[in-house]
Design an enzyme around this catalytic site. Sequence first.
Site, PDB file in Angstrom:
ATOM      1  N   GLU A  93       0.828  -1.219   0.000  1.00  0.00           N
ATOM      2  CA  GLU A  93       0.000   0.000   0.000  1.00  0.00           C
ATOM      3  C   GLU A  93       0.857   1.261   0.000  1.00  0.00           C
ATOM      4  O   GLU A  93       0.779   2.099   0.904  1.00  0.00           O
ATOM      5  CB  GLU A  93      -0.989  -0.027   1.166  1.00  0.00           C
ATOM      6  CG  GLU A  93      -2.013  -1.145   1.002  1.00  0.00           C
ATOM      7  CD  GLU A  93      -3.172  -1.114   1.997  1.00  0.00           C
ATOM      8  OE1 GLU A  93      -3.032  -0.506   3.066  1.00  0.00           O
ATOM      9  OE2 GLU A  93      -4.214  -1.725   1.701  1.00  0.00           O
ATOM     10  N   GLU A 113      -5.383  -8.353  -1.361  1.00  0.00           N
ATOM     11  CA  GLU A 113      -6.124  -8.193  -0.107  1.00  0.00           C
ATOM     12  C   GLU A 113      -7.570  -7.883  -0.422  1.00  0.00           C
ATOM     13  O   GLU A 113      -7.864  -7.068  -1.313  1.00  0.00           O
ATOM     14  CB  GLU A 113      -5.578  -7.042   0.747  1.00  0.00           C
ATOM     15  CG  GLU A 113      -4.275  -7.327   1.416  1.00  0.00           C
ATOM     16  CD  GLU A 113      -3.819  -6.193   2.328  1.00  0.00           C
ATOM     17  OE1 GLU A 113      -4.670  -5.523   2.945  1.00  0.00           O
ATOM     18  OE2 GLU A 113      -2.601  -5.985   2.403  1.00  0.00           O
TER      19      GLU A 113
HETATM   20  C1  BG6 Z   1      -4.591  -2.912   4.552  1.00  0.00           C
HETATM   21  C2  BG6 Z   1      -3.257  -3.394   5.055  1.00  0.00           C
HETATM   22  O1  BG6 Z   1      -4.641  -1.538   4.718  1.00  0.00           O
HETATM   23  O2  BG6 Z   1      -5.752  -3.335   5.176  1.00  0.00           O
HETATM   24  C3  BG6 Z   1      -3.309  -4.507   6.081  1.00  0.00           C
HETATM   25  O3  BG6 Z   1      -2.379  -3.728   4.008  1.00  0.00           O
HETATM   26  C4  BG6 Z   1      -4.506  -4.297   6.974  1.00  0.00           C
HETATM   27  O4  BG6 Z   1      -2.093  -4.502   6.773  1.00  0.00           O
HETATM   28  C5  BG6 Z   1      -5.768  -4.390   6.127  1.00  0.00           C
HETATM   29  O5  BG6 Z   1      -4.567  -5.161   8.054  1.00  0.00           O
HETATM   30  C6  BG6 Z   1      -7.058  -4.304   6.905  1.00  0.00           C
HETATM   31  O6  BG6 Z   1      -7.055  -3.171   7.711  1.00  0.00           O
HETATM   32  P1  BG6 Z   1      -7.392  -3.257   9.257  1.00  0.00           P
HETATM   33  O7  BG6 Z   1      -7.157  -1.888   9.770  1.00  0.00           O
HETATM   34  O8  BG6 Z   1      -8.803  -3.699   9.338  1.00  0.00           O
HETATM   35  O9  BG6 Z   1      -6.449  -4.267   9.816  1.00  0.00           O
END
Ligand code: BG6
Length: 487
Positions: A196, A383
């Site tokens: 990111e 993701e």
């Molecule tokens: C992304 C990141 O922003 O979202 C992860 O690459 C992160 O590291 C994921 O865990 C989900 O976000 P959160 O804040 O719900 O853990």
Amino acid sequence: MGFPKDFLWGGATAANQYEGGYLSGGKGLSTLDAITGGNKDQPRMITFKTKEGEIKEVTRSESLPEGAVGYVDPEKYYPSHVATDFYHHYKEDIALFAEMGFKCFRLSISWARICPKGTDEINEEGLKFYEAVFDECLKYGIEPVVTINHFDIPMYLADHYDGWSNRKVIDYFLFFCETIFTRYKEKVKYWMTFNEINFLRSWTQIGIHSSEAQSKYQAVHHLFVASAKAVQLGHQINPDFQIGMMVAYIPSYPMTSRPEDVLEALQFNREQEFYIDVQVKGYYPAHKIKQFEREGITIVKEPEDDAIIAAGTVDYIGFSYYMSTASTANPENVKYVGGNQMPAVKNPYLEESEWGWAVDPLGLRISLARLYDRYNVPLFIVENGFGAVDELTIDGQIIDDYRIDYFARHIAAMKDAVELDGVDLIGYTPWGCIDVVSSGTGEMKKRYGFIYVDMDDNGHGSLKRMKKKSFDWYKQVIASNGENLAK
Ligand code: BG6
């Protein structure tokens, strides 16, 4: 029709949220080892020592005073220290991933485990740890997908170099890359440089003390040069390497058809696409150069930087997709909800998760189509997922139908993008395939996994692994190559 035969189904994690073992096996401290837990209402804090020796704390988005160094307070709880303890459970966890039928597993390498200070000293025990992890994956035919750097930097580089604001850090990063590329060249094919990259701005992520735009963009320039050099170096070490970039993609829709709202949406979208432009097209887009001129931001470049960036373009775009947002020229008239790393404008047509993230499967098809139309390189969704509170039933089951529903609708949207829009999509790794600490809030309560881990927000729990209902569902999805999404 449908997904390609060799489609990479899997799951994604990151060292700082999953691995634990924060000082085991010779690992050095990382900036994220000095960031506390939190929750929806209480922000995570950075604990540090000032030049004068005072112990203080600030929220993650604030700047640190000049000369401040990270400090781990023995009285406080830091979720990265144990996380969900992949360090001691990797065999058990990878066996569970294999049982689900994973074709790939995305993880990040902790820079401070390989180079404890981030400099040119190597920790052999750290190299051996990831070697064992990769061997365990390969034993089951699981392809490792490696994020070289996920949201942190060795604390020594933050304390002594002001992190990525210092050009010297490019050399140290390349030393780290050369070390892991050489060591793992027969075991890892898929790499990504910075997780990111469009969200990297603070001390915890890139080790810089200031939060001014000038400092941020100078550091970002160094990240671009480092990424481009890493791509070239990786291809020299093994021409078969596939090295991607990674961006958080949050498409924004105009709140109305008023041209002013359309312009706002364009500006929002191109801020994140700026990072893709540089890493895929190989040059800074004109709008960014104009913004720098207007805002008096001067990027200090070496004469060869533009050529390095042009020559080091990536092989694919890795991106996270959780949610969409909306843009408006009249912010006083709209409601704000939660969002990935920042609040988002509420879209009245969408529902949100408990943390306020808009659920928008069609937005994933729109994102895939837009990115493929614009860049014409393979895409990898690295993701995607639904953060939710999971309750155990009296007989110890986790019936996460809400998560199954989220995934079923997003996978259907991916299929449409492949079949109807012709998108070259190479894989899908849902986030936190096993429960990990939340990055945004530092909680365990916000879970994403197909596998439950017994651990709470204060670091209490047996770390026992349990399959959720979604475990068998995802297994069936993978076995049918995305055809059987039935609940
Ligand atoms: C992304 C990141 O922003 O979202 C992860 O690459 C992160 O590291 C994921 O865990 C989900 O976000 P959160 O804040 O719900 O853990």
